[in-house]
Design an enzyme around this catalytic site. Structure first.
Site, PDB file in Angstrom:
ATOM      1  N   GLU A 139       0.831  -1.212   0.000  1.00 42.92           N
ATOM      2  CA  GLU A 139       0.000   0.000   0.000  1.00 42.92           C
ATOM      3  C   GLU A 139       0.862   1.258   0.000  1.00 42.92           C
ATOM      4  O   GLU A 139       1.623   1.494   0.947  1.00 42.92           O
ATOM      5  CB  GLU A 139      -0.898   0.010   1.237  1.00 42.92           C
ATOM      6  CG  GLU A 139      -1.763   1.257   1.350  1.00 42.92           C
ATOM      7  CD  GLU A 139      -2.579   1.297   2.623  1.00 42.92           C
ATOM      8  OE1 GLU A 139      -3.528   2.089   2.687  1.00 42.92           O
ATOM      9  OE2 GLU A 139      -2.255   0.546   3.579  1.00 42.92           O
ATOM     10  N   ASP A 174      -5.769   2.637  -1.421  1.00 44.86           N
ATOM     11  CA  ASP A 174      -6.465   3.444  -0.423  1.00 44.86           C
ATOM     12  C   ASP A 174      -6.755   4.812  -1.041  1.00 44.86           C
ATOM     13  O   ASP A 174      -5.835   5.597  -1.287  1.00 44.86           O
ATOM     14  CB  ASP A 174      -5.608   3.583   0.832  1.00 44.86           C
ATOM     15  CG  ASP A 174      -6.346   4.245   1.982  1.00 44.86           C
ATOM     16  OD1 ASP A 174      -7.091   5.224   1.739  1.00 44.86           O
ATOM     17  OD2 ASP A 174      -6.191   3.793   3.134  1.00 44.86           O
ATOM     18  N   GLN A 200      -9.611   0.782  -0.001  1.00 43.40           N
ATOM     19  CA  GLN A 200     -10.012   1.449   1.229  1.00 43.40           C
ATOM     20  C   GLN A 200     -10.372   2.900   0.946  1.00 43.40           C
ATOM     21  O   GLN A 200     -10.054   3.438  -0.116  1.00 43.40           O
ATOM     22  CB  GLN A 200      -8.887   1.381   2.266  1.00 43.40           C
ATOM     23  CG  GLN A 200      -8.557  -0.029   2.715  1.00 43.40           C
ATOM     24  CD  GLN A 200      -7.382  -0.090   3.665  1.00 43.40           C
ATOM     25  OE1 GLN A 200      -6.445   0.708   3.577  1.00 43.40           O
ATOM     26  NE2 GLN A 200      -7.405  -1.042   4.590  1.00 43.40           N
ATOM     27  N   GLU A 236     -11.711   2.724   6.288  1.00 41.41           N
ATOM     28  CA  GLU A 236     -10.563   2.951   7.166  1.00 41.41           C
ATOM     29  C   GLU A 236     -10.483   4.449   7.462  1.00 41.41           C
ATOM     30  O   GLU A 236      -9.606   5.156   6.980  1.00 41.41           O
ATOM     31  CB  GLU A 236      -9.260   2.450   6.532  1.00 41.41           C
ATOM     32  CG  GLU A 236      -8.125   2.408   7.546  1.00 41.41           C
ATOM     33  CD  GLU A 236      -6.772   2.100   6.929  1.00 41.41           C
ATOM     34  OE1 GLU A 236      -5.956   1.449   7.596  1.00 41.41           O
ATOM     35  OE2 GLU A 236      -6.519   2.510   5.780  1.00 41.41           O
TER      36      GLU A 236
END
Length: 254
Positions: A139, A174, A200, A236
């Site tokens: 990530e 993300d 996310q 998140e």
């Protein structure tokens, strides 16, 4: 219909992990994920997952020593033994609770040596994980929240995934981190979709619930669905106040 996963690293962080799993089920989430569950017996987590019928999508490798500035270990050339011990620990825990993914945290660093170290540790992780049908995720993190982090952009992650070249290494996309670093979310999501293992989200720039800020998540969620990504999307975000008071966005979609 879009499905959602509660990231219990942030949501219901005032509860024990098993209780947070039950809270996520009661709130209407389709799955859960976490950060570092290692202080909780895996059997307690597995029981909560079985009682609720929720899947644990993923967990992170340990950061190392956060009080000393560590934010992951796998790109640190002088700490390969620690990094691989953290991978071993994460894999054992993931197997015990039937988690689908492990996020291998790179840590701080730059340059070719850090790159080569990260690639070698990812080869180690993916080989072990493959035997258990577990996917390894990497990530990119933004420089505001994670200054000096080795993995910064989706293009850097793409190059690493292509270099390691195994089917169980994927990108954790993300939206919060990508928007802060690169922007252009819908094009990047579409272009990187074959490499994405999990998505996310959180509001930008405050990392709160996805009902405010500079990103229109109603549009993003629809774009993700139209692109064909069917997995639960990971919430998140950092609640302001009790988590239950920040779930209007989820209740609206239900």
């Amino acid at each position: 219909m879009t499905k959602f996963s509660a990231n219990l690293g942030f949501l219901w962080s005032d509860l024990t992990l098993p209780d947070a799993i039950h809270a996520a089920k009661a709130a209407g989430f389709d799955a859960v994920e976490c950060h570092w569950p290692y202080d909780v017996p895996s059997g307690d987590v597995l029981s909560a997952l079985q009682e609720t019928g929720l899947e644990m999508l993923g967990l992170n490798t340990r950061r190392g020593k956060p009080d000393k500035g560590d934010n992951g270990l796998s790109a640190l050339p002088d700490r390969i033994q620690e990094a691989r011990a953290a991978i071993d620990e994460a894999l054992a825990y993931a197997v015990a609770i039937n988690a689908a993914n492990i996020h291998v945290m790179a840590g701080s660093g730059a340059g070719q040596t850090a790159h080569d170290t990260f690639v070698a540790n990812l080869r180690y992780a993916t080989k072990l994980a493959q035997a258990h049908d577990i996917t390894i995720l990497i990530e990119p993190l933004n420089g505001y929240d994670a200054p000096g982090y080795f993995l910064r952009t989706t293009q850097q992650a793409k190059a690493i995934i292509q270099e390691v070249a195994v089917p169980n290494l994927k990108l954790m996309f993300d939206c919060y981190h990508v928007q802060l670093t690169e922007g252009d979310l819908t094009h990047r999501l579409h272009d990187l979709l074959p490499l994405i293992g999990h998505i996310q989200f959180a509001s930008v720039p405050d990392r709160g619930a996805p009902d405010h800020g500079e990103v229109n998540y109603d549009y993003i969620f629809e774009a993700i669905a139209q692109a064909g990504f069917a997995g639960p999307l990971g919430a998140e975000y950092k609640p302001v106040g009790p988590t239950s008071g920040t779930l209007g966005w989820l209740q609206k979609r239900g």
